[in-house]
Design a protein around this motif. Structure first.
Motif, short mmCIF file in Angstrom:
data_model
loop_
_atom_site.label_atom_id
_atom_site.label_comp_id
_atom_site.label_asym_id
_atom_site.label_seq_id
_atom_site.Cartn_x
_atom_site.Cartn_y
_atom_site.Cartn_z
N ILE A 615 34.73 32.21 25.52
CA ILE A 615 34.86 32.03 27.00
C ILE A 615 33.99 32.91 27.85
N PHE A 616 33.94 34.01 27.52
CA PHE A 616 33.32 35.31 28.14
C PHE A 616 31.69 34.74 28.15
N ASP A 617 31.23 34.34 26.87
CA ASP A 617 29.88 33.98 26.70
C ASP A 617 29.49 32.87 27.58
N HIS A 618 30.27 31.83 27.73
CA HIS A 618 29.84 30.41 28.06
C HIS A 618 30.18 30.33 29.54
N PHE A 619 30.94 30.94 30.07
CA PHE A 619 31.68 30.91 31.38
C PHE A 619 31.35 32.13 32.37
N TYR A 620 31.65 33.48 31.71
CA TYR A 620 31.47 34.49 32.65
C TYR A 620 30.06 34.99 32.87
N GLN A 621 29.35 35.02 31.53
CA GLN A 621 27.93 35.39 31.47
C GLN A 621 26.85 34.52 31.93
N ARG A 622 27.04 33.25 32.51
CA ARG A 622 25.99 32.58 32.91
C ARG A 622 25.34 33.29 34.12
N THR A 623 24.09 33.08 34.33
CA THR A 623 23.44 33.93 35.33
C THR A 623 22.95 32.93 36.55
N ASP A 624 23.55 31.88 36.35
CA ASP A 624 23.27 30.92 37.94
C ASP A 624 24.46 30.84 38.63
N ALA A 633 41.10 35.38 33.15
CA ALA A 633 41.11 33.93 32.84
C ALA A 633 39.69 33.70 32.06
N THR A 634 38.58 34.57 32.51
CA THR A 634 37.30 34.61 31.84
C THR A 634 36.88 36.11 31.44
N TYR A 635 37.47 37.08 32.01
CA TYR A 635 37.20 38.41 31.47
C TYR A 635 38.31 39.30 31.91
N ALA A 636 38.19 40.70 31.32
CA ALA A 636 39.26 41.65 31.70
C ALA A 636 38.34 42.96 31.98
N ASP A 637 38.90 43.90 32.69
CA ASP A 637 38.54 45.09 32.70
C ASP A 637 37.14 45.34 33.67
N ASN A 638 37.04 46.33 34.17
CA ASN A 638 35.64 46.81 34.66
C ASN A 638 34.96 48.10 34.16
N PRO A 639 33.87 47.94 33.28
CA PRO A 639 32.89 46.98 33.53
C PRO A 639 33.48 45.75 32.58
N ALA A 640 33.19 44.45 33.03
CA ALA A 640 33.86 43.09 32.47
C ALA A 640 33.53 43.07 30.86
N ARG A 641 34.38 42.53 30.20
CA ARG A 641 34.32 42.53 28.80
C ARG A 641 35.28 40.93 28.61
N ALA A 642 34.88 40.42 27.27
CA ALA A 642 35.95 39.51 26.75
C ALA A 642 37.24 39.74 26.61
N SER A 661 48.56 32.80 42.57
CA SER A 661 47.30 33.35 42.09
C SER A 661 47.33 33.21 40.64
N ALA A 662 48.59 34.07 40.07
CA ALA A 662 48.75 34.13 38.52
C ALA A 662 48.83 32.93 37.84
N ARG A 663 49.71 31.85 38.50
CA ARG A 663 49.82 30.71 37.72
C ARG A 663 48.37 29.98 37.89
N ILE A 664 47.64 30.25 38.75
CA ILE A 664 46.34 29.52 38.60
C ILE A 664 45.46 30.14 37.46
N ARG A 665 45.52 31.55 37.46
CA ARG A 665 44.75 31.97 36.09
C ARG A 665 45.14 31.48 34.79
N LYS A 666 46.70 31.43 34.92
CA LYS A 666 47.20 31.18 33.46
C LYS A 666 46.76 29.71 33.24
N HIS A 667 46.81 28.92 34.09
CA HIS A 667 46.41 27.36 33.69
C HIS A 667 45.24 27.30 33.57
N LEU A 668 44.27 27.83 34.39
CA LEU A 668 42.89 27.81 34.07
C LEU A 668 42.43 28.43 32.51
N LEU A 669 43.15 29.34 32.18
CA LEU A 669 42.90 29.99 30.97
C LEU A 669 43.22 28.90 29.78
#
Length: 845
Positions: A615-624, A633-642, A661-669
């Protein structure tokens, strides 16, 4: 730019700070004007001390100074350096973490031209990295080394003895006391480490500092939070850290106040400074073999500055201790300013505080920082700090303490470029380099396929020769010029198909033979793509394979463009099962695994970790513009990690946050877990009017990221996706791009020219999977094998006849017996006939 010969005093706003008598004359400490040297997008505290130093001044040349700071972007740097005492600064981005993101808890120590760093890394561990002289670019950084037995929740501190032994101390707050405090030391520049318990604090929450003391031995400073022990120190005796009779520095319960600094003058006088309440406290004593009492005094006060808001940091020059700290003039944080005081070890007195942050832009100042010590011959004492409310400006200032008699070494900058970039390469590669005055630099140009070398622009000895020299007598810029052999232009077109027809929204990249991106096309609703107006030459057509699909055949094709159109078609197979699991199923399995990690529930903890990485590679780390960056949902912490199994279990099972807000992130995940586990195809229709899962997830996640965090219809419609119910018509705009998520796959290192070519693996370092690409220009037998540092074969990846083409293969970090291998350096070797190529890769767990 030239590194200047002497410091030049700025002629504006000079403040008299303190005086000392030298040879019958009076010299004044003066303060220069603050200058802005960098910007940080870190979430907070990019120059945080407590009590980590984040800077280094070269012992033999105080003109050379490096400032480090946190940042929250993959493209921004973490190091700024000056070679002329702060008059000019580098413009290239230097990244402590190769991924760019850097945690504010980074600790830095310099010695003999090298810098040593430690921080909570993206590898889910504390990490170590060395930058070797001259520390002018990313190329000067060694590989990142993970510290065994740590996690990204640990915090670390680093120091280097004069003997060269590197010490790294770790703590873990609000956790088992057994983690507080541990030591790691290395006698071989970080290649291997010895681990142990520094001191059994029997506390689950401490803060730590470290420094050379009393014979250059490591001294560990421990602040016990919410504990009457307060501040204590422990000294290495050659075998262990011991509590000397004077180990209790300030036995007072500090509560949760944790901003402090410590330092040592002449190796024997220990200083500790901290804020408590509305006062700034100073503790000090001579070593005296670890006996005697500590001196205590209050050195500043403010009714509007409280506890951690003092943020002190210190450095030492000769017999003097320099202290930088914050103080507010009102309850408004905008009035927080940076001040300076100097302690004389001879007179044992402090100067009055002097304002440092004098620039009109200096509001919301915080977190001053400096280097552990300043050479005794340095004409100035440096300080950096952050100001603003984010993104933060990083400011630099210097206290001038002596006449400038130190001559800076003379270096000049050589900039090298190619025009056009795809027309050829240079040696050294295109970039910016510094060389000592009078150096003769050899440079060479090599044309790419379809181009020929024309000439050099700039001050070179022979502009018409592809190999020539440059005399470094000033800053210079040279450019290798190439021309296309033919003026003809060509095109590439094709389709990306699955069994049900064309696949929309897939990236097809055109790469040069060095992996650089030349052009990108996106497939339309019929799965078609096209690229035209292409210069003649050889390229790689590279398909970005979407998550949930496998290519039938190679996803990379070597082509040569002339004046005719070339067709390159791709066929994909949908590898998803369609066995979509709802949020509640995922929650039950995760709960069962947490209760019993070996439970047979159809998935494992490792599976969940791998899904989080995907999820981190395909959704978070896009550069566009379609990058999906949503915490939990797609990452944790700062700096971001999987996200890991523990992250998801904590969010879903332990958190009592049931907000919209929490429900959205849970169902998105839950939706993303289905995609990452190949249960849900991105091409599945999920609405009455034909929107795909990819369109729906893109649209709903985009609404949340755009600010609709309290709209319950978002989590409701996400729940329809993972419960396999259709969303109502008109909810998902059918104009939403059908984005087939995949991170950029261009290669920026390694050559794949028209000969046997072995590219650098990506990602590198990696965990647990990396991709290796190689080129075969003619049919023949090819082998690709992985070896460990001892030369033992670990895995055979390829052993087969191959036709001409570009290939790639993944290695999952396992040996021939399908067992995971340990972290470390591995070599991969490509063999074809008499041709052998080898590269190195790093597995970090």
């Amino acid at each position: 730019m030239k590194k200047i010969y002497f410091f030049k005093f700025l002629s504006v706003a000079i403040f008299i700070l303190s005086f000392s008598i030298i040879g019958g004359s009076v010299l004044a400490d003066t303060l220069s004007v603050p200058i802005r040297i960098a910007v940080s997008t870190a979430s907070d505290a990019p120059t945080l001390g407590i009590p980590r130093w984040k800077a280094y001044m070269l012992e033999t040349d105080p003109n050379k100074f490096w400032a480090c700071y946190a940042n929250g972007s993959s493209t921004l740097g973490n190091i700024s350096y000056t070679g002329d005492g702060g008059r000019t600064w580098n413009t290239n981005e230097i990244q402590i973490d190769p991924a760019g993101y850097l945690d504010m808890h980074c600790s830095v120590f310099g010695r003999n031209g090298n810098m040593y760093m430690t921080w909570p890394g993206r590898q889910n561990s504390i990490v170590f990295r060395k930058f070797k002289a001259p520390i002018h670019s990313n190329a000067d950084g060694d590989a990142i080394v993970p510290i065994a037995g740590t996690s990204s929740r640990h915090r670390s501190n680093i120091m280097v003895q004069i003997t060269g032994r590197i010490w790294l101390f770790t703590r873990l707050s609000y956790a088992s006391p057994s983690e507080n405090v541990l030591y790691n030391y290395s006698d071989n520049e970080g290649a291997s480490w010895t681990h142990g318990t520094a001191f059994a604090t029997n506390s689950n929450s401490v803060r730590i500092g470290s420094m050379p003391y009393a014979g250059g031995r490591p001294a560990l400073v421990v602040l016990y939070l919410n504990d009457p022990r307060g501040f204590e120190y422990y000294l290495w005796n050659g075998r262990s850290f011991e509590a000397r009779p004077d180990h209790s520095i300030y036995g007072v319960n500090m509560g949760s106040t944790r901003a402090f600094t410590h330092n040592v003058v002449n190796d024997t006088t220990f200083h500790l400074i901290f804020g408590l309440g509305n006062s700034l406290h100073h503790m000090w004593k001579n070593y005296a073999n670890g006996t005697g009492n500590w001196n205590h005094e209050i050195i500043d006060g403010s009714v509007t500055t409280n506890n951690n808001e003092w943020y002190p940091i210190s450095t030492v020059r000769g017999n003097d201790l320099y202290l930088f700290y914050c103080k507010k003039s009102s309850s408004d944080n905008a009035t927080s300013m940076i001040y300076y005081k100097k302690w004389s070890q001879q007179s044992q007195t402090w100067t009055e505080p002097v304002l440092v942050s004098t620039d009109a832009a200096n509001r919301y100042n915080r977190d001053p920082n400096t280097c552990f010590s300043v050479p005794a011959n340095s004409p100035y004492v440096p300080v950096i700090w952050r100001c603003g409310t984010g993104p933060y400006d990083i400011f630099f200032d210097k206290v001038m303490v002596a006449s400038d008699t130190v001559q800076a070494s003379v270096e000049y900058n050589l900039g090298i470029a190619s025009s056009p970039e795809m027309g050829g390469t240079t040696d050294p590669p295109a970039g910016s380099y510094y060389y000592p005055e009078s150096t003769r630099v050899n440079i060479a140009a090599s044309a790419a396929a379809g181009y020929e070398f024309a000439d050099w622009s700039g001050d070179v000895e022979n502009p018409a020769a592809s190999t020539t020299t440059v005399l470094m007598s000033s800053d210079k810029t040279v450019k290798a010029n190439f021309v296309a052999i033919s003026d003809l232009s060509g095109s590439i077109h094709g389709t990306v198909q699955i069994d049900s027809g064309g696949l929309r929204g897939v990236y097809v990249d055109l790469l040069d033979l060095y992996g650089g991106l030349v052009k990108r096309a996106t497939t339309d609703i019929d799965g078609s793509y096209a690229m035209d107006s292409l210069s003649p030459g050889s390229y790689i057509v590279d398909l970005n394979v979407p998550l949930g699909f496998d290519p039938i055949g190679s996803p990379s094709t070597l082509v040569t463009i002339a004046d005719t159109g070339i067709q390159v078609d791709y066929k994909l197979r949908d590898i998803t099962t369609g066995n979509v699991a709802d949020y509640w199923w995922w929650r039950r399995q995760i709960e069962a695994l947490r209760d019993n990690p070996s439970a047979d529930v159809g998935i494992t903890i490792d599976d969940i970790d791998n899904f989080g990485s995907s999820i981190f590679d395909h959704f978070y780390q896009r550069t566009d513009q379609y990058a999906m960056r949503i915490d939990d949902a797609t990452y944790a912490d700062n700096p971001a990690r999987a996200l890991t199994f523990n992250d998801i279990a904590g969010f879903w099972l332990d958190s009592d946050n049931d907000s919209t807000s929490a429900r959205i992130r849970k169902h998105l995940l839950a939706c993303l877990l289905n995609v990452a586990s190949n249960r849900l195809s991105q091409n599945t229709v999920v609405s009455v009017d034909g929107a795909t899962a990819s369109q729906a997830i893109t649209y709903l996640a985009g609404r949340y990221a755009g600010g609709d965090v309290n709209d319950a219809t978002i989590w409701y419609n996400l729940s329809l996706i993972h419960t396999q119910q259709l969303i109502a018509a008109g909810v998902i705009p059918l104009s939403t791009p059908n984005i087939m998520y995949k991170p950029d796959s261009t290669i920026h290192n390694g050559s794949l020219a028209n000969e046997f070519g072995l590219a650098q693996n990506r990602p590198n370092p990696f965990n647990p999977v990396t991709t290796i690409r190689y080129a075969v220009p003619a049919p023949g037998h090819v082998s690709l094998e992985v070896f460990d540092l001892l030369g033992r074969k670990v895995r055979t990846l390829v052993d087969d006849m191959k036709s001409a083409g570009i290939y790639r293969i993944e290695w999952d970090g396992r040996d021939e017996g399908n067992q995971p291998v340990s972290s470390g350096v591995y070599f991969y070797k490509l063999r074809a006939g008499s041709v052998i190529q080898t590269r190195k890769m790093l597995l970090l767990k």
